[in-house]
Structures are given as C-alpha cells and as structure tokens.
Design a protein around this motif. Sequence first.
Motif, PDB file in Angstrom:
ATOM      1  N   SER A   1      -3.364  12.316  32.833  1.00 39.82           N
ATOM      2  CA  SER A   1      -4.207  11.269  33.414  1.00 39.82           C
ATOM      3  C   SER A   1      -3.521   9.906  33.398  1.00 39.82           C
ATOM      4  O   SER A   1      -4.047   8.940  33.961  1.00 39.82           O
ATOM      5  CB  SER A   1      -5.532  11.182  32.652  1.00 39.82           C
ATOM      6  OG  SER A   1      -5.320  10.760  31.308  1.00 39.82           O
ATOM      7  N   ASN A   2      -2.361   9.842  32.763  1.00 34.12           N
ATOM      8  CA  ASN A   2      -1.595   8.598  32.690  1.00 34.12           C
ATOM      9  C   ASN A   2      -0.666   8.513  33.904  1.00 34.12           C
ATOM     10  O   ASN A   2       0.250   9.322  34.062  1.00 34.12           O
ATOM     11  CB  ASN A   2      -0.786   8.562  31.388  1.00 34.12           C
ATOM     12  CG  ASN A   2      -0.101   7.237  31.146  1.00 34.12           C
ATOM     13  OD1 ASN A   2       0.534   6.688  32.029  1.00 34.12           O
ATOM     14  ND2 ASN A   2      -0.219   6.728  29.930  1.00 34.12           N
ATOM     15  N   ARG A   3      -0.914   7.538  34.771  1.00 29.34           N
ATOM     16  CA  ARG A   3      -0.146   7.408  36.023  1.00 29.34           C
ATOM     17  C   ARG A   3       1.346   7.285  35.759  1.00 29.34           C
ATOM     18  O   ARG A   3       2.165   7.881  36.478  1.00 29.34           O
ATOM     19  CB  ARG A   3      -0.655   6.182  36.779  1.00 29.34           C
ATOM     20  CG  ARG A   3       0.096   5.842  38.068  1.00 29.34           C
ATOM     21  CD  ARG A   3      -0.567   4.617  38.717  1.00 29.34           C
ATOM     22  NE  ARG A   3       0.102   4.235  39.954  1.00 29.34           N
ATOM     23  CZ  ARG A   3       1.139   3.412  40.021  1.00 29.34           C
ATOM     24  NH1 ARG A   3       1.633   2.891  38.898  1.00 29.34           N
ATOM     25  NH2 ARG A   3       1.681   3.111  41.180  1.00 29.34           N
ATOM     26  N   GLN A   4       1.733   6.547  34.733  1.00 27.90           N
ATOM     27  CA  GLN A   4       3.138   6.338  34.439  1.00 27.90           C
ATOM     28  C   GLN A   4       3.825   7.646  34.040  1.00 27.90           C
ATOM     29  O   GLN A   4       4.975   7.898  34.423  1.00 27.90           O
ATOM     30  CB  GLN A   4       3.293   5.319  33.298  1.00 27.90           C
ATOM     31  CG  GLN A   4       2.951   3.888  33.669  1.00 27.90           C
ATOM     32  CD  GLN A   4       4.020   3.232  34.508  1.00 27.90           C
ATOM     33  OE1 GLN A   4       3.973   3.283  35.734  1.00 27.90           O
ATOM     34  NE2 GLN A   4       4.991   2.615  33.871  1.00 27.90           N
TER      35      GLN A   4
ATOM     36  N   VAL B   1       2.989  10.690  34.985  1.00 29.09           N
ATOM     37  CA  VAL B   1       3.131  11.535  36.181  1.00 29.09           C
ATOM     38  C   VAL B   1       4.308  11.070  37.036  1.00 29.09           C
ATOM     39  O   VAL B   1       5.121  11.880  37.495  1.00 29.09           O
ATOM     40  CB  VAL B   1       1.822  11.516  36.995  1.00 29.09           C
ATOM     41  CG1 VAL B   1       2.012  12.251  38.327  1.00 29.09           C
ATOM     42  CG2 VAL B   1       0.692  12.160  36.201  1.00 29.09           C
ATOM     43  N   LEU B   2       4.429   9.758  37.251  1.00 31.09           N
ATOM     44  CA  LEU B   2       5.546   9.236  38.036  1.00 31.09           C
ATOM     45  C   LEU B   2       6.874   9.458  37.322  1.00 31.09           C
ATOM     46  O   LEU B   2       7.893   9.779  37.955  1.00 31.09           O
ATOM     47  CB  LEU B   2       5.340   7.749  38.318  1.00 31.09           C
ATOM     48  CG  LEU B   2       4.198   7.403  39.273  1.00 31.09           C
ATOM     49  CD1 LEU B   2       3.992   5.893  39.331  1.00 31.09           C
ATOM     50  CD2 LEU B   2       4.462   7.951  40.674  1.00 31.09           C
TER      51      LEU B   2
ATOM     52  N   SER C   1       4.628   5.004  27.432  1.00 27.52           N
ATOM     53  CA  SER C   1       3.313   4.916  28.063  1.00 27.52           C
ATOM     54  C   SER C   1       2.215   5.602  27.275  1.00 27.52           C
ATOM     55  O   SER C   1       1.045   5.568  27.686  1.00 27.52           O
ATOM     56  CB  SER C   1       3.379   5.509  29.480  1.00 27.52           C
ATOM     57  OG  SER C   1       4.368   4.857  30.244  1.00 27.52           O
TER      58      SER C   1
ATOM     59  N   ALA D   1       8.908   7.876  43.834  1.00 28.16           N
ATOM     60  CA  ALA D   1       8.204   7.864  42.545  1.00 28.16           C
ATOM     61  C   ALA D   1       8.716   6.738  41.656  1.00 28.16           C
ATOM     62  O   ALA D   1       7.929   6.059  40.981  1.00 28.16           O
ATOM     63  CB  ALA D   1       8.368   9.214  41.852  1.00 28.16           C
TER      64      ALA D   1
ATOM     65  N   ARG E   1       5.155   1.043  37.305  1.00 25.85           N
ATOM     66  CA  ARG E   1       4.805  -0.309  36.896  1.00 25.85           C
ATOM     67  C   ARG E   1       5.727  -0.738  35.770  1.00 25.85           C
ATOM     68  O   ARG E   1       5.925   0.021  34.805  1.00 25.85           O
ATOM     69  CB  ARG E   1       3.345  -0.370  36.421  1.00 25.85           C
ATOM     70  CG  ARG E   1       2.318  -0.283  37.520  1.00 25.85           C
ATOM     71  CD  ARG E   1       0.928  -0.675  37.015  1.00 25.85           C
ATOM     72  NE  ARG E   1       0.470   0.289  36.017  1.00 25.85           N
ATOM     73  CZ  ARG E   1      -0.386   1.282  36.281  1.00 25.85           C
ATOM     74  NH1 ARG E   1      -0.830   1.449  37.511  1.00 25.85           N
ATOM     75  NH2 ARG E   1      -0.768   2.103  35.337  1.00 25.85           N
TER      76      ARG E   1
END
Length: 423
Positions: A232-235, A237-238, A353, A411, A416
Amino acid sequence: MTDVSGAPVPATTRLGGPEAWLVWVLATIFVVWLFAIQTGYAVVSPEIQKSAALSLEQIGLAASIYTWVFAVVQFFSGALLDRFGSRPLLAIAVGFVTVGAFLYAGTTDFAVLALAQAVLAIGASFGFVGAGYVGGTWFQAARYGLMFGLVQAFASLGSAVGQPAILAFLQALSWQQLLVAFGCVGVLLVVLFVIFVRDPVRDPTTAGDAVPGPRRKNVLAQIFTELGRCFSNRQVVLAAALSAASFGTMLAVGTLWGPRIMEARGMSTAFATVLTAVAWLGLAIGAPVANIVSNRWGSRKRPAAIALALQGIAIALVIYLPTEVSGAALVLMFAVGLFSGAQMLGFTVAGESVDGSLIGSASAIVNGCCFIVSGLLTSIPSAFLPNTPELADYRSVLWLMPAVLAVGVVASLLLRERPRAHA
C-alpha cells in the motif's frame, strides 16, 4: 542471558562491531555462492541440454521455474525474517540451496532439473534479502543502502569471476562433478551459519528497528498484514518497478541471453562467457556507486532514471548493433552491468519508506519483483525461439528488454524525493 543454542550473549550488542561484520560477511558469502550457482546456469545449461536431451524451450522454462518459485517464496521470506530474525532461517535456507545443488548435479531429465531449480529457489529467496536484513539490523540505518550495495557488488564480482572459472573447471570436471563441489561448499556453510549467525541483542527501550521477537498472532495473517502495508506504500511499489526493470533484464542477460546472443554473433563460447562476466563486473562496480552518486546528488529519482535509460540503450545496442567488433561488445556488456546498479536505489527507497520492522518485507517485495520480471524475460522469448535460433531470431523477440527498461524509467520519475540521513 543465553541465545536459542544456550550460548551466553551480552545484554546488548554493539552495532557495526566485529561480530556485526562476521555475520554480514557470512551472509554475503552465502549470496556470492548462490549467485555463482544461479549465474553458472548460463555456462552449464548447454551441457545439461546435451546430456539430458532437452530442448532450448525446456532450458528456458527451467530458468523461469527458478525465478517464479523464487519470486513467490521471496515475499514470504522477507516477512519471516522480520518476524523471526536471521537465526535459524538463514541456516535452513543454506541447507535448501545445498540440497538443490546436489539435485541439480543429478539431472537426467526435465523433471529433475525443474525440481532442482525449485529447491534452489526456495533457499535462495532468503539469500540476498537476508544479507540486506543483516545489514539493516547489525548496522546503523544510515548505512543500509551502502551495505546492500556492497552485498550486490560482491555477488556480482563473484559471478564475474565465477562464470569463466566454471568454464575452465568444465575442461577438467564434468558439470555433475562441479555441481557436487558446490553442494559440498554448502554443507560447510550450513555448519558456519548454525555456529555464528544470530540477531543482535538490543536495549528493549530503544525506539525503532526492533529485533524480531515472539509474536502470538497467526503467522500467516501477520505476514499478509505486513506485505499489505508495504504494497500500500506508493514508494515501495515504484521502487519495486524500477529495480525489477533494471535487475530483471540484467539477470536475463547474465544467466541466459548474454552468451546465446554473442554465440549467435559468431563468437566462441569462451569469449561469450567472458563478455557475460564483464557485465557482472560492471554491476559489481555500479551497485555501490549508485547509492554514492545518489547521496551526492541528494536525489534518488534522477540517477535512477538516467541509469535505467542508459542501460536500455546499452542492451538495445547489444541486441541490434550490426558490428561484431569484440571491443564494442566488451564496452556494451560492461555498460549493461554498470548501469543496472540502479536497481540498488529501489532497495534503498523501499527501506527508507517503511519503518524498521518492515525492512525485510519491503526488500523482499523489491527482490521478488526483480525475479518475476527476469522469469518473464527468459520464458517469453524462449517460447518464440526455434531450437537452433540465429541472430535474427533473437532480435525479433528480445526487444522486450529495452521496453521493460523504459517502464522502469517512468517508475523512477514518479518517485517522490524525501530528506535522508547520510552515512
């Protein structure tokens, strides 16, 4: 106070001290050893193909079975390390790889080869992420990225030396005898891991990066909860996407397609193996340098995006360059490995992260995605190639690799930036 083996341990352990380095060196040796077996497949697979009367598609499928099993188990291995720590999980993992090496040596048909690859993958799934976990628990948090990069550097250096060495050993030994020798090394490693590898003992009042302790919740439920928090952590996944693009293509080149492309260009097997070793040497340099450059620039996304773009260009030239000049091949294969060092920034971003209790899970997600992509990049082209492919055949299917790297660039650019502590 005693550990699980009954040996006395101090009330607290000094991070970064001699014991930390001993445990880290053993974990790194494990990674180097299993990488040698894994990347040695590029050298021994033609011999296995002949001895067991297998097709090229079966050889590619066997490589994919390894990566798929690895990827699936990898997600659980990181969470298990977060939950139970490195002892006794890493010793058990070494045992699995050892058994897999002996099975590998006994390959007589595709079923045995597939079983060997699966058993190897189960144990190997704890190797790289386990070494990263050791670095994250035995050293200060600010050194996590650098320690992980050093693990990859030594593993890649081992592969660079190992592939030509394996080729040389095959002049005096059969491939079965060579793999038995790998298994014997594994027996010794199991003993060393049982004796020396454990987790640091810390002051329970210290905040963050807690050492795993017993938990009463359902193990499986806890693992899925921790994986869910990471996914669920966007960082994260990227980070997984950029590392998967970088290392997935590098592994596909370094374990299967590199030597095959060069042989299709008319180069000898020996020189093709040297070229693949040069790519691993490039990664050995690029892995630690990626974090150093990133820290110097104060950015993760810019160096990652640039490196992935350059890696994509280098791989495209390896596949499509019309010339067969040996010097150009050496430079390009080195560049493929050097710029694939960007994969380490994915692990660094993922580790930064999440909180310390999820380091293993986050690292496992990144590493697991790397092997999923590698599996796809070995199995999909294999399915479309004839049994005796020519250079034009490789060119018609291996465009997938630069395409995957283009996705990795995107990606990287979506990451961020955030403030970081420096080692």
